[in-house]
Design a protein around this motif. Structure first.
Motif, PDB file in Angstrom:
ATOM      1  N   MET A   1      68.507  70.523  -6.598  1.00  0.00           N
ATOM      2  CA  MET A   1      69.273  69.765  -5.643  1.00  0.00           C
ATOM      3  C   MET A   1      68.561  68.443  -5.363  1.00  0.00           C
ATOM      4  SD  MET A   1      70.578  71.171  -2.041  1.00  0.00           S
ATOM      5  CE  MET A   1      71.527  70.193  -0.961  1.00  0.00           C
ATOM      6  N   ALA A   2      69.305  67.371  -5.268  1.00  0.00           N
ATOM      7  CA  ALA A   2      68.728  66.052  -5.034  1.00  0.00           C
ATOM      8  C   ALA A   2      68.176  65.946  -3.617  1.00  0.00           C
ATOM      9  CB  ALA A   2      69.781  64.976  -5.260  1.00  0.00           C
ATOM     10  N   GLU A   3      67.099  65.151  -3.488  1.00  0.00           N
ATOM     11  CA  GLU A   3      66.487  64.953  -2.178  1.00  0.00           C
ATOM     12  C   GLU A   3      67.421  64.117  -1.300  1.00  0.00           C
ATOM     13  OE1 GLU A   3      62.720  62.557  -0.378  1.00  0.00           O
ATOM     14  OE2 GLU A   3      62.409  63.628  -2.263  1.00  0.00           O
ATOM     15  N   ILE A   4      67.588  64.526  -0.059  1.00  0.00           N
ATOM     16  CA  ILE A   4      68.447  63.818   0.877  1.00  0.00           C
ATOM     17  C   ILE A   4      67.693  62.592   1.382  1.00  0.00           C
ATOM     18  CG2 ILE A   4      69.632  63.945   3.095  1.00  0.00           C
ATOM     19  CD1 ILE A   4      69.943  66.945   2.611  1.00  0.00           C
ATOM     20  N   SER A   5      68.362  61.442   1.335  1.00  0.00           N
ATOM     21  CA  SER A   5      67.706  60.208   1.793  1.00  0.00           C
ATOM     22  C   SER A   5      67.645  60.187   3.318  1.00  0.00           C
ATOM     23  CB  SER A   5      68.434  58.977   1.260  1.00  0.00           C
ATOM     24  OG  SER A   5      69.743  58.952   1.739  1.00  0.00           O
ATOM     25  N   SER A   6      66.641  59.521   3.829  1.00  0.00           N
ATOM     26  CA  SER A   6      66.414  59.418   5.263  1.00  0.00           C
ATOM     27  C   SER A   6      67.453  58.500   5.904  1.00  0.00           C
ATOM     28  CB  SER A   6      65.019  58.860   5.511  1.00  0.00           C
ATOM     29  OG  SER A   6      64.835  58.581   6.879  1.00  0.00           O
ATOM     30  N   THR A   7      67.792  58.791   7.136  1.00  0.00           N
ATOM     31  CA  THR A   7      68.711  57.928   7.887  1.00  0.00           C
ATOM     32  C   THR A   7      67.970  56.777   8.558  1.00  0.00           C
ATOM     33  OG1 THR A   7      68.513  59.351   9.834  1.00  0.00           O
ATOM     34  CG2 THR A   7      70.353  59.787   8.345  1.00  0.00           C
ATOM     35  N   LYS A   8      66.645  56.856   8.620  1.00  0.00           N
ATOM     36  CA  LYS A   8      65.861  55.848   9.345  1.00  0.00           C
ATOM     37  C   LYS A   8      66.145  54.414   8.900  1.00  0.00           C
ATOM     38  CE  LYS A   8      61.376  56.306  10.671  1.00  0.00           C
ATOM     39  NZ  LYS A   8      59.904  56.301  10.524  1.00  0.00           N
ATOM     40  N   PRO A   9      66.120  54.089   7.589  1.00  0.00           N
ATOM     41  CA  PRO A   9      66.364  52.691   7.220  1.00  0.00           C
ATOM     42  C   PRO A   9      67.758  52.203   7.607  1.00  0.00           C
ATOM     43  CG  PRO A   9      66.093  54.053   5.260  1.00  0.00           C
ATOM     44  CD  PRO A   9      65.783  54.907   6.442  1.00  0.00           C
ATOM     45  N   TYR A  10      68.732  53.072   7.566  1.00  0.00           N
ATOM     46  CA  TYR A  10      70.100  52.709   7.942  1.00  0.00           C
ATOM     47  C   TYR A  10      70.190  52.438   9.445  1.00  0.00           C
ATOM     48  CZ  TYR A  10      71.027  54.451   3.279  1.00  0.00           C
ATOM     49  OH  TYR A  10      70.991  54.638   1.925  1.00  0.00           O
ATOM     50  N   LEU A  11      69.522  53.272  10.222  1.00  0.00           N
ATOM     51  CA  LEU A  11      69.512  53.077  11.669  1.00  0.00           C
ATOM     52  C   LEU A  11      68.744  51.807  12.050  1.00  0.00           C
ATOM     53  CD1 LEU A  11      68.927  56.790  12.694  1.00  0.00           C
ATOM     54  CD2 LEU A  11      71.050  55.488  12.898  1.00  0.00           C
ATOM     55  N   LEU A  12      67.637  51.538  11.355  1.00  0.00           N
ATOM     56  CA  LEU A  12      66.869  50.315  11.608  1.00  0.00           C
ATOM     57  C   LEU A  12      67.718  49.076  11.346  1.00  0.00           C
ATOM     58  CD1 LEU A  12      63.386  51.161  10.070  1.00  0.00           C
ATOM     59  CD2 LEU A  12      63.892  50.721  12.458  1.00  0.00           C
ATOM     60  N   ARG A  13      68.419  49.070  10.213  1.00  0.00           N
ATOM     61  CA  ARG A  13      69.272  47.918   9.894  1.00  0.00           C
ATOM     62  C   ARG A  13      70.378  47.758  10.928  1.00  0.00           C
ATOM     63  NH1 ARG A  13      68.062  49.575   4.361  1.00  0.00           N
ATOM     64  NH2 ARG A  13      69.830  51.009   4.383  1.00  0.00           N
ATOM     65  N   ALA A  14      70.942  48.869  11.399  1.00  0.00           N
ATOM     66  CA  ALA A  14      72.016  48.801  12.393  1.00  0.00           C
ATOM     67  C   ALA A  14      71.511  48.260  13.729  1.00  0.00           C
ATOM     68  CB  ALA A  14      72.633  50.184  12.583  1.00  0.00           C
ATOM     69  N   ILE A  15      70.370  48.739  14.202  1.00  0.00           N
ATOM     70  CA  ILE A  15      69.823  48.258  15.477  1.00  0.00           C
ATOM     71  C   ILE A  15      69.402  46.789  15.349  1.00  0.00           C
ATOM     72  CG2 ILE A  15      67.963  48.540  17.180  1.00  0.00           C
ATOM     73  CD1 ILE A  15      70.118  50.702  17.334  1.00  0.00           C
ATOM     74  N   HIS A  16      68.841  46.424  14.203  1.00  0.00           N
ATOM     75  CA  HIS A  16      68.480  45.021  13.964  1.00  0.00           C
ATOM     76  C   HIS A  16      69.726  44.140  14.057  1.00  0.00           C
ATOM     77  CE1 HIS A  16      67.517  41.423  11.551  1.00  0.00           C
ATOM     78  NE2 HIS A  16      66.303  41.568  12.075  1.00  0.00           N
ATOM     79  N   GLU A  17      70.791  44.546  13.405  1.00  0.00           N
ATOM     80  CA  GLU A  17      72.040  43.778  13.438  1.00  0.00           C
ATOM     81  C   GLU A  17      72.603  43.706  14.855  1.00  0.00           C
ATOM     82  OE1 GLU A  17      76.534  43.799  11.475  1.00  0.00           O
ATOM     83  OE2 GLU A  17      75.015  45.174  10.711  1.00  0.00           O
ATOM     84  N   TRP A  18      72.559  44.809  15.590  1.00  0.00           N
ATOM     85  CA  TRP A  18      73.039  44.831  16.975  1.00  0.00           C
ATOM     86  C   TRP A  18      72.243  43.845  17.834  1.00  0.00           C
ATOM     87  CZ3 TRP A  18      70.101  46.430  21.225  1.00  0.00           C
ATOM     88  CH2 TRP A  18      70.786  46.434  22.444  1.00  0.00           C
ATOM     89  N   CYS A  19      70.914  43.840  17.676  1.00  0.00           N
ATOM     90  CA  CYS A  19      70.071  42.909  18.441  1.00  0.00           C
ATOM     91  C   CYS A  19      70.456  41.464  18.156  1.00  0.00           C
ATOM     92  CB  CYS A  19      68.592  43.115  18.097  1.00  0.00           C
ATOM     93  SG  CYS A  19      67.825  44.562  18.826  1.00  0.00           S
ATOM     94  N   VAL A  20      70.552  41.127  16.886  1.00  0.00           N
ATOM     95  CA  VAL A  20      70.860  39.754  16.497  1.00  0.00           C
ATOM     96  C   VAL A  20      72.254  39.355  16.998  1.00  0.00           C
ATOM     97  CG1 VAL A  20      71.266  38.226  14.514  1.00  0.00           C
ATOM     98  CG2 VAL A  20      69.296  39.776  14.520  1.00  0.00           C
ATOM     99  N   ASP A  21      73.246  40.221  16.805  1.00  0.00           N
ATOM    100  CA  ASP A  21      74.618  39.925  17.248  1.00  0.00           C
ATOM    101  C   ASP A  21      74.712  39.777  18.761  1.00  0.00           C
ATOM    102  OD1 ASP A  21      75.424  40.031  14.625  1.00  0.00           O
ATOM    103  OD2 ASP A  21      76.497  41.937  14.804  1.00  0.00           O
ATOM    104  N   SER A  22      73.860  40.502  19.490  1.00  0.00           N
ATOM    105  CA  SER A  22      73.893  40.472  20.951  1.00  0.00           C
ATOM    106  C   SER A  22      73.024  39.362  21.536  1.00  0.00           C
ATOM    107  CB  SER A  22      73.432  41.822  21.509  1.00  0.00           C
ATOM    108  OG  SER A  22      74.264  42.854  21.036  1.00  0.00           O
ATOM    109  N   GLY A  23      72.339  38.620  20.699  1.00  0.00           N
ATOM    110  CA  GLY A  23      71.478  37.548  21.183  1.00  0.00           C
ATOM    111  C   GLY A  23      70.117  38.032  21.643  1.00  0.00           C
ATOM    112  N   TYR A  24      69.739  39.261  21.269  1.00  0.00           N
ATOM    113  CA  TYR A  24      68.433  39.811  21.623  1.00  0.00           C
ATOM    114  C   TYR A  24      67.435  39.576  20.497  1.00  0.00           C
ATOM    115  CZ  TYR A  24      71.067  42.368  25.211  1.00  0.00           C
ATOM    116  OH  TYR A  24      71.871  42.695  26.263  1.00  0.00           O
TER     117      TYR A  24
END
Length: 141
Positions: A1-24
Motif C-alpha cells: 500500500m502506498a504511503e499516505i502523504s501528510s496534510t501539513k504542507p497543504y495546511l501550511l499553504r492554506a494558512i499562508h494564503e489566508w494570512c496574505v489575503d487578509s492583510g496579515y
C-alpha cells in the motif's frame, strides 16, 4: 500500500494564503535541527520564528517536503531551508491565529535529501548562546 502523504504542507499553504489575503503577516515557528538551514544568531531555545510574507522573502517555495526561500538578516541575504518535519506552526503576527503541529521525526526520504542550498549546518544549540541579537527584517525596495 502506498504511503499516505501528510496534510501539513497543504495546511501550511492554506494558512499562508489566508494570512496574505487578509492583510496579515504570516510567521513560521520552526524547531531547529541538523536538517534546518537558518541563521543561527536568531535561534533561541532551539526555535526560530520567520516572517514568510512575500515582502520579506524571495523565491518562497512551500512544497510537500520543505519550505525554502531567501531573506535578509542584518542586511545580508541568506538562503533558508526548513524541512516539513521541523515546522511547529504558522500564524498571523497581528492576531496569533493559525495552526500548530506536533514535531515529527525526519523521514528517511527527506533526511537523506540534498536540499541544494548553501548555508550553515546546525549541529548544536550551543552556537546560539554566542550572539544574542534581536531579529529584525527590513523591507528592501
Amino acid at each position: 500500500m502506498a504511503e499516505i502523504s501528510s496534510t501539513k504542507p497543504y495546511l501550511l499553504r492554506a494558512i499562508h494564503e489566508w494570512c496574505v489575503d487578509s492583510g496579515y503577516t504570516p510567521h513560521l515557528l520552526v524547531a531547529v535541527d541538523s536538517h534546518t538551514r537558518v541563521p543561527m544568531a536568531y535561534v533561541k531555545n532551539g526555535e526560530i520564528v520567520l516572517n514568510i510574507n512575500y515582502t520579506a522573502t524571495k523565491e518562497l517555495l512551500i512544497d510537500n517536503e520543505a519550505i525554502s526561500f531567501s531573506a535578509r538578516f542584518g542586511g545580508v541575504s541568506q538562503n533558508l531551508y526548513v524541512p516539513m518535519h521541523a515546522v511547529k506552526g504558522i500564524f498571523a503576527r497581528e492576531n496569533g491565529q493559525g495552526m500548530f503541529f506536533e514535531i515529527e521525526e525526519p523521514s528517511l526520504a527527506s533526511a537523506g535529501k540534498n536540499d541544494g542550498l548553501t548555508g550553515q549546518d546546525v549541529t548544536s544549540e550551543d552556537k546560539t548562546s554566542t550572539k544574542s541579537k534581536k531579529p529584525t527584517l527590513t523591507i528592501v525596495k
